[in-house]
Design a protein around this motif. Structure first.
Motif, mmCIF file in Angstrom:
data_model
loop_
_atom_site.group_PDB
_atom_site.id
_atom_site.type_symbol
_atom_site.label_atom_id
_atom_site.label_comp_id
_atom_site.label_asym_id
_atom_site.label_seq_id
_atom_site.Cartn_x
_atom_site.Cartn_y
_atom_site.Cartn_z
ATOM 1 N N ASP A 227 49.518 35.884 41.299
ATOM 2 C CA ASP A 227 48.184 36.006 41.892
ATOM 3 C C ASP A 227 47.716 37.458 41.927
ATOM 4 O OD1 ASP A 227 47.824 33.318 42.268
ATOM 5 O OD2 ASP A 227 48.515 33.307 44.351
ATOM 6 N N LEU A 234 40.732 40.379 37.621
ATOM 7 C CA LEU A 234 39.370 40.029 38.039
ATOM 8 C C LEU A 234 38.642 41.240 38.632
ATOM 9 C CD1 LEU A 234 40.052 36.531 39.676
ATOM 10 C CD2 LEU A 234 38.895 36.973 37.510
ATOM 11 N N ASN A 497 30.232 35.106 39.983
ATOM 12 C CA ASN A 497 31.244 34.091 39.698
ATOM 13 C C ASN A 497 32.661 34.643 39.861
ATOM 14 O OD1 ASN A 497 29.436 32.015 39.115
ATOM 15 N ND2 ASN A 497 29.207 32.649 36.980
ATOM 16 N N ILE A 498 32.877 35.872 39.365
ATOM 17 C CA ILE A 498 34.208 36.474 39.477
ATOM 18 C C ILE A 498 34.552 36.763 40.937
ATOM 19 C CG2 ILE A 498 35.604 38.503 38.895
ATOM 20 C CD1 ILE A 498 34.022 38.651 36.253
ATOM 21 N N GLU A 499 33.573 37.255 41.699
ATOM 22 C CA GLU A 499 33.826 37.538 43.111
ATOM 23 C C GLU A 499 34.117 36.260 43.892
ATOM 24 O OE1 GLU A 499 30.367 39.794 44.195
ATOM 25 O OE2 GLU A 499 31.384 41.715 43.836
ATOM 26 N N LYS A 500 33.510 35.153 43.476
ATOM 27 C CA LYS A 500 33.836 33.868 44.105
ATOM 28 C C LYS A 500 35.287 33.481 43.812
ATOM 29 C CE LYS A 500 29.145 31.972 44.071
ATOM 30 N NZ LYS A 500 28.208 31.045 43.387
ATOM 31 N N GLN A 501 35.732 33.712 42.551
ATOM 32 C CA GLN A 501 37.132 33.445 42.202
ATOM 33 C C GLN A 501 38.080 34.289 43.047
ATOM 34 O OE1 GLN A 501 38.125 33.276 37.902
ATOM 35 N NE2 GLN A 501 35.926 33.377 37.535
ATOM 36 N N ILE A 502 37.744 35.576 43.191
ATOM 37 C CA ILE A 502 38.572 36.469 44.003
ATOM 38 C C ILE A 502 38.641 35.963 45.445
ATOM 39 C CG2 ILE A 502 38.713 38.792 44.993
ATOM 40 C CD1 ILE A 502 37.487 39.848 42.376
ATOM 41 N N GLU A 504 38.185 32.853 46.534
ATOM 42 C CA GLU A 504 38.961 31.610 46.606
ATOM 43 C C GLU A 504 40.457 31.886 46.563
ATOM 44 O OE1 GLU A 504 38.014 28.473 47.165
ATOM 45 O OE2 GLU A 504 36.001 29.285 47.486
ATOM 46 N N ILE A 505 40.880 32.784 45.677
ATOM 47 C CA ILE A 505 42.302 33.119 45.575
ATOM 48 C C ILE A 505 42.778 33.774 46.866
ATOM 49 C CG2 ILE A 505 44.003 34.565 44.360
ATOM 50 C CD1 ILE A 505 42.217 34.242 41.844
#
Length: 669
Positions: A227, A234, A497-502, A504-505
């Protein structure tokens, strides 16, 4: 903070060295800089804006942005500021310097700060210099700057005057009515940011955001190697996107500068051709030019509003689903608050039971397990009843679907509020207004083109070809700018979109024991900050409402016309509404020009009073036209501020006593 002296050398109408002393004398600290029209009063105010912000002065107010655009860009605009008589004598540079005393900057204690901006017409660049007690400081030059601003520019914005709110302290009284006329989405957004800055809300929001970033970093440091690698990848992508956006914005700035220069040259040629044709009078020609300019500017603002509206259309169509999302987010907020309360109940219960067990060891009898359970359940219920009665029981089957942060929730509520406020009607009005403006612009351009010279003079034919080439180049630059904006839009979508992935992780990561203490402390601080910011906004809302209403009651001849002022704060958006005695909302565009100016004056007074900014107020005011209550109100504002020790106002007004080469002020009044 006091501006004790202003120095202008060969700046526009001010030939040679002009030193204007503004040091307060005992209780007298209102200065009236006077003179007939065209004798340099507005230039005096503009010199302060230029000295503090230079090329960025377009961000202070739309007035400067329009002037710079009309004169062919910043380079042409500032180069023309060299005094003509000085230029005739061979001078090639000019400067403006502002001396400030009474600053309170813990990182940089100083008796006197001098900010000096110079421009060389030979080199074509302006130079900003800041002296602290007569010396340059490495802290300013080397440690404050970033990729966009020099250390000196950053120092002015951080410690002297944030650029977003400069318009409230350095303003033209005749144009302050714009505060009541800002109707476009972009204008409202800029004004909301300025309100938030001057009221001090943004400062605390930024602290909370920084604390949330720190909390997320603590959690991310507990991630497993896989992770961590993904998060680092990211984050690197986000940084690259930000660099790309910054690069695109710089290119847009350069293209706009080039476009302004080409458009200016094309307009000069058009003027020449029209005058040679003698087909319209000078008055008719100037009226046509103004119609084209006004229609173009209005259409440009509408286009920005249209872009915002198009983004909202899908949400308006799916209104029912959006309301479900809002309800779910509200339920999740209540659930997390309840969870936090339950954690406190469990924590206190464990503390009490631990103490009971310690006391039990002194007993000789063995306490049965059923008694232990009885004490556990009873103690838990009693603690909740007497100390956390407001904490609701947690629903057993509830699931977190969105898990929004407090700032995300505020943005959602702000968006929904905007969507509810007659979106369909406003969109229809936008469309009708755009069609009307497009028709007006086409018709005006046709009439302007018809005024062109039809003579076959070779020189005029060459000018016509050159003008057409310049116009074509302007169109191509517009296309390039549009492509860059499109690219920025795509970059921002990718970044979101990338900040949303960050995010969520990060949510799925379990905090490690080595960081648990810091993480829990950060959570506690964030909750306290959120509570403080909420209360701070409520307090500022009430006090600003009272300040504006008080100002309106003093200024309006119709004392009962405005009965209530509502300041609504939705996330980053701040809206100010006026209501009559019947409780009906008063549209600001329905007010007369005089009433709009009174509202804007009352608003300005309220904002300055509520601000924590220690800075003088400069007002460019024509006393011959703005007599009576409005001027009296400005003076009262100044005296009131000075008595509180909050500001040292200076007034730039039109009364008497100024020469063309040198402007002098009266004694303090």
């Amino acid at each position: 903070m006091v501006i004790s002296k202003i120095e202008l050398c060969n700046f526009r109408i001010y030939q040679g060295l002009n030193v204007i002393e503004l040091t307060p004398h005992k209780s007298k600290n209102i200065f009236i800089v006077s003179g007939k029209n065209g004798f340099g009063k507005t230039t005096f105010l503009m010199s302060l804006v230029w000295c503090l912000y230079g090329r960025q002065m377009i961000d202070v107010d739309d007035i400067y942005e329009k002037e710079i655009k009309e004169q062919g860009g910043y380079g042409t605009y500032v180069k023309s500021s060299l005094n003509r008589q000085a230029q005739t004598k061979g001078d090639t540079s000019f400067h403006v310097a502002v001396t400030i005393t009474g600053t309170v900057i813990p990182e940089l204690p100083a008796k006197e700060i001098v900010i000096k901006r110079s421009y060389s017409t030979v080199k074509g660049v302006d130079t900003l210099e800041i002296l602290v007690d007569g010396e340059e400081k490495d802290l300013i030059k080397e440690e404050l700057g970033d990729s966009n601003l020099t250390g000196e520019e950053m120092f002015i914005r951080e410690f002297i005057m944030p650029i977003e709110i400069a318009k409230f302290f350095l303003f033209d009284a005749e144009k302050i009515v714009n505060l009541a006329e800002n109707t476009s989405v972009e204008q409202r957004r800029k004004l909301s940011l300025a309100y938030s800055e001057i009221l001090g809300i943004k400062k605390y929001e930024d602290i909370k955001d920084e604390m949330e970033t720190l909390r997320d970093r603590l959690k991310q440091s507990s991630a497993n190697p896989k992770d961590k690698q993904l998060l680092n990848t990211l984050k690197a992508e986000v940084e690259n996107i930000e660099v790309e956006i910054e690069s695109n914005n710089k290119e847009i700035g350069l293209l706009k500068e080039k476009r302004a220069q080409l458009a200016y040259e094309a307009e000069q040629l058009r003027d020449k051709l029209v005058k040679a044709g003698n087909t319209v009078t000078e008055e008719e020609y100037q009226a046509l030019k103004k119609e084209v300019k006004d229609s173009s500017e209005a259409l440009e603002l509408l286009q920005n509003d249209f872009r915002d509206s198009f983004e909202k259309i899908p949400f308006a169509i799916a209104g029912g689903r959006l309301l479900e999302v809002v309800q779910q987010v509200e339920d999740e907020t209540n659930y997390k608050n309840a969870l936090h309360g339950q954690e406190k109940v469990e924590q206190r219960t464990d503390q009490v039971l631990t103490d009971l067990l310690s006391a039990e060891r002194t007993l000789k009898e063995v306490v049965p397990a059923s008694v232990h359970r009885f004490y556990h359940d009873t103690v838990k219920d009693l603690i909740k009843k007497h100390f956390f009665a407001e904490t609701p029981d947690l629903p057993a089957d509830f699931k977190l679907l969105h898990d929004f942060s407090s700032s995300d929730t505020q943005l959602l509520n702000s968006f929904l509020t905007d969507l509810k406020q007659d979106f369909r009607l406003s969109f229809r009005n936008l469309n009708e207004r755009r069609t009307q403006l497009q028709n007006q612009l086409v018709a005006a351009k046709k009439r302007l083109a018809a005024a062109d010279s039809n003579q076959e003079d070779p020189m005029l034919a060459a000018d016509r070809l050159k003008r057409d080439d310049l116009n074509l180049r302007v169109v191509k630059i517009d296309e390039q700018i549009a492509e860059y904006y499109k690219s920025i839009g795509k970059c921002e979508d990718r970044k979101d979109n990338i900040e949303k992935q960050i995010s969520e992780i990060t949510k799925k990561i379990k905090i490690g024991e080595e960081h648990r203490g810091k993480y829990e402390e950060s959570e506690k601080l964030i909750a306290e900050l959120q509570q403080f910011v909420t209360q701070f906004k409520t307090d500022k809302k009430k006090s600003l409402e009272a300040q504006i209403l008080q100002g309106l009651k003093q200024l309006m001849h119709k004392k009962e016309f405005i009965d209530r002022v509502d300041v609504n704060i939705y996330g980053e958006d701040i809206e100010i509404d006026l209501y009559n005695k019947a409780g009906l909302k008063i549209r600001k565009d329905s007010l007369s020009k005089g009433e709009q100016q009174m509202y804007a004056t009352a608003l300005l007074r309220g904002l300055v009073e509520e601000s924590q900014i220690e800075f003088p107020v400069f007002i460019d005011l024509d006393l011959q036209q703005n007599t009576g209550q409005i001027f009296k109100q400005h003076v009262e504002v100044a005296h009131y501020n000075s008595q509180k020790g909050k500001h040292t106002p200076a007034m730039n007004a039109s009364v008497a006593g100024c020469t063309r080469s040198r402007c002098t002020q009266t004694s303090p009044v």
